[in-house]
Design a protein around this motif. Structure first.
Motif, PDB file in Angstrom:
ATOM      1  N   ARG A 285       0.810  -1.216   0.000  1.00 52.93           N
ATOM      2  CA  ARG A 285       0.000   0.000   0.000  1.00 52.93           C
ATOM      3  C   ARG A 285       0.846   1.270   0.000  1.00 52.93           C
ATOM      4  NH1 ARG A 285      -0.922   2.214   5.184  1.00 52.93           N
ATOM      5  NH2 ARG A 285       0.095   1.058   6.883  1.00 52.93           N
ATOM      6  N   TYR A 286       2.133   1.122   0.344  1.00 53.67           N
ATOM      7  CA  TYR A 286       3.012   2.295   0.312  1.00 53.67           C
ATOM      8  C   TYR A 286       3.487   2.627  -1.109  1.00 53.67           C
ATOM      9  CZ  TYR A 286       3.221   2.106   5.381  1.00 53.67           C
ATOM     10  OH  TYR A 286       2.890   2.120   6.712  1.00 53.67           O
ATOM     11  N   ILE A 287       3.277   1.706  -2.037  1.00 55.65           N
ATOM     12  CA  ILE A 287       3.648   1.965  -3.438  1.00 55.65           C
ATOM     13  C   ILE A 287       2.358   2.229  -4.208  1.00 55.65           C
ATOM     14  CG2 ILE A 287       4.917   1.136  -5.462  1.00 55.65           C
ATOM     15  CD1 ILE A 287       6.441  -0.753  -3.669  1.00 55.65           C
ATOM     16  N   ASP A 288       1.786   3.411  -3.982  1.00 50.58           N
ATOM     17  CA  ASP A 288       0.534   3.748  -4.656  1.00 50.58           C
ATOM     18  C   ASP A 288       0.825   4.472  -5.965  1.00 50.58           C
ATOM     19  OD1 ASP A 288       1.300   6.289  -3.925  1.00 50.58           O
ATOM     20  OD2 ASP A 288      -0.301   6.578  -2.453  1.00 50.58           O
ATOM     21  N   ILE A 289      -0.225   4.931  -6.613  1.00 49.08           N
ATOM     22  CA  ILE A 289      -0.071   5.572  -7.914  1.00 49.08           C
ATOM     23  C   ILE A 289       0.782   6.822  -7.847  1.00 49.08           C
ATOM     24  CG2 ILE A 289      -2.204   6.893  -7.628  1.00 49.08           C
ATOM     25  CD1 ILE A 289      -0.777   5.436 -10.912  1.00 49.08           C
ATOM     26  N   TRP A 290       0.717   7.550  -6.714  1.00 49.58           N
ATOM     27  CA  TRP A 290       1.499   8.786  -6.576  1.00 49.58           C
ATOM     28  C   TRP A 290       2.990   8.494  -6.398  1.00 49.58           C
ATOM     29  CZ3 TRP A 290      -0.849  12.795  -8.270  1.00 49.58           C
ATOM     30  CH2 TRP A 290      -2.241  12.886  -8.185  1.00 49.58           C
ATOM     31  N   VAL A 291       3.294   7.426  -5.664  1.00 52.98           N
ATOM     32  CA  VAL A 291       4.706   7.035  -5.517  1.00 52.98           C
ATOM     33  C   VAL A 291       5.275   6.619  -6.873  1.00 52.98           C
ATOM     34  CG1 VAL A 291       6.255   5.308  -4.518  1.00 52.98           C
ATOM     35  CG2 VAL A 291       4.495   6.363  -3.106  1.00 52.98           C
TER      36      VAL A 291
END
Length: 465
Positions: free
Chosen positions: A310-316
């Motif tokens: 979940r820490y690698i979302d679209i914004w990341v």
């Protein structure tokens, strides 16, 4: 929702922090690289090692003027079988104090061993016409000092038949030096004539041509002799061949034209400007960003638990692949090749490079090159430049062009004899030369002398130091 807790915001904050640290580092460390966004016009040309070397040259000149016999007895002249015929080409300049040529010759000789001096035939070519004795402020000083093996002038060396006509022609070219074509003709003639003087009066396998507004590093002679022997060994590689025109590539030609002893960072590799499309940074960014995006997506889906994924979302993903990758690719090129990569020490074939301040030529091709340059002086229109035409000759004849690092020559000229502005002249500059360390050069000098001439010559160095 607190934006500080969003992974994309944290990724952007981390990116900005890294860039801020990098920009600060670049400001203080890359300011002397002319192809860097951090280059400083004010401090980019500050002298470091060249100031040390100039002080050594000045001290040598002071001793030479006070006691020339001591210098002559210590160095003597070239031996019966020198390896290099070295020619300084000089023209008088309107400047206060010592002319450049005096400092250049002093840096050529200071800290040189007797064995090195025996291996080099030194000519000083005063190319003023018609009377260098009155036109060049350093002629009498250097001729009287008697530290060169030969003093060359057009007046004293041209064949009697047609001499006056040739002198008149050369003088007319120089008087019209504001016309680029005219000064190119005179410069090319000087260069070709210097080559011819060495081929006709010596049997040395190598011919070095030096312009008068340079300074040479400590130990240049022994290091250059070693580099020349390395080139000769390189050319013996059985995989080398005689290439057809247009098929030259490193490792191909089985003969070489010149060894470059000076280069400027502006001519040492990539430079397409600072725009994002320069050096195809946009294409490289896509080539890196797209596979990285695919890898991150695959890793998130297949290998990471949901608590980490979940820490690698679209914004990341957007910040990493859409912002960070293009930014770092652009910064890589914009920071400057010399700053980030430099040039590895050693002898390398290189097809780029600038300037004719210090080149050592292979005698096998010197006569042909001299004829080529002489022919260019009679061309209609622009004759061509003395630093570019040898490249053309190498290309047409399938000859390698070689550089040796570290560069052992710096260009100090600011007052031109050929109409170049002081700003243009100051930009012909080697950042890497200023990074040289005097103590390391002294150590390298001793090692090179020992390899070439034996331990006894090193002991003589210590005695005279």
């Amino acid at each position: 929702m607190n934006p500080l807790r969003q992974p994309g915001f944290r990724a952007l904050a981390l990116l900005l922090t890294i860039v801020a640290f990098y920009m600060t580092y670049g400001y203080f460390n890359f300011y002397r690289d002319p192809l860097s966004i951090f280059f400083s016009q004010k401090h980019g040309y500050d002298q470091f090692y060249s100031a040390t070397r100039q002080a050594e040259a000045d001290a040598f000149l002071d001793v030479l003027h006070a006691n020339p016999d001591a210098i002559r007895s210590q160095l003597a002249k070239a031996g019966p079988r020198p390896e290099i015929c070295a020619v300084f080409l000089t023209i008088g300049r309107e400047m206060q104090g010592r002319q450049y040529i005096e400092t250049a010759v002093a840096s050529f000789l200071v800290n040189m061993t007797r064995a090195e001096r025996n291996a080099i035939h030194l000519k000083l070519f005063f190319a003023d016409v018609p009377t260098p004795e009155t036109q060049h402020k350093s002629y009498t000083t250097l001729a009287t000092a008697d530290i060169a093996d030969d003093i060359v002038t057009y007046q004293g060396s041209l064949p009697e038949k047609g001499k006056e006509e040739k002198l008149t022609l050369l003088e007319s070219w120089f008087k019209r030096r504001n016309d680029k074509s005219m000064i190119e003709r005179k410069s090319l003639h000087d260069y070709a004539y210097a080559l011819r003087q060495c081929t006709e009066t010596t049997d040395t396998p190598y011919i070095a041509l030096f312009e008068d507004d340079i300074i040479l590093a400590d130990g240049w002679a022994a290091r250059t002799l070693k580099n020349l022997h390395t080139i000769d060994d390189m050319m013996k590689d059985p995989r080398r061949h005689n290439p057809a025109r247009g098929q030259i590539k490193p490792g191909g030609p089985n003969s070489w034209l010149y060894l470059r002893m000076f280069n400027q960072e502006r001519s040492s590799g990539w430079y397409g400007g600072y725009g994002f499309r320069s050096n195809n940074a946009h294409i490289i960014s896509l080539a890196v960003g797209i596979p990285l995006l695919a890898l991150m997506l695959l890793t998130r889906r297949l290998f990471l638990p949901r608590s980490l994924a979940r820490y690698i979302d679209i914004w990341v993903l957007l910040v990493t692949c859409g912002v960070a990758v293009p930014l770092f690719v652009w910064l890589f090129f914009a920071s400057g090749k010399a700053s980030l990569l430099g040039s590895p020490p050693g002898v390398h074939e290189e097809w780029f490079g600038c300037c004719s301040q210090a080149l050592v030529f292979n005698r096998k091709h010197a006569e042909g090159l001299s004829d080529f340059l002489m022919a260019a002086t009679t061309k209609i229109g622009r004759a061509g430049r003395a630093d570019m035409l040898p490249k053309d000759y190498a290309w047409e004849h399938g000859l390698a062009r070689v550089s040796a690092y570290p560069m052992l020559v710096q260009h100090l000229g600011r007052i031109s004899a050929t109409g170049t502005t002081s700003v243009e002249a100051s930009q012909i500059w080697s950042m890497a030369f200023e990074n040289l360390e005097a103590s390391q050069l002294t150590s390298d000098h001793m090692k090179a002398v020992e390899e070439l001439f034996g331990q006894k010559e090193v002991e003589n160095m210590r005695t005279h130091s």
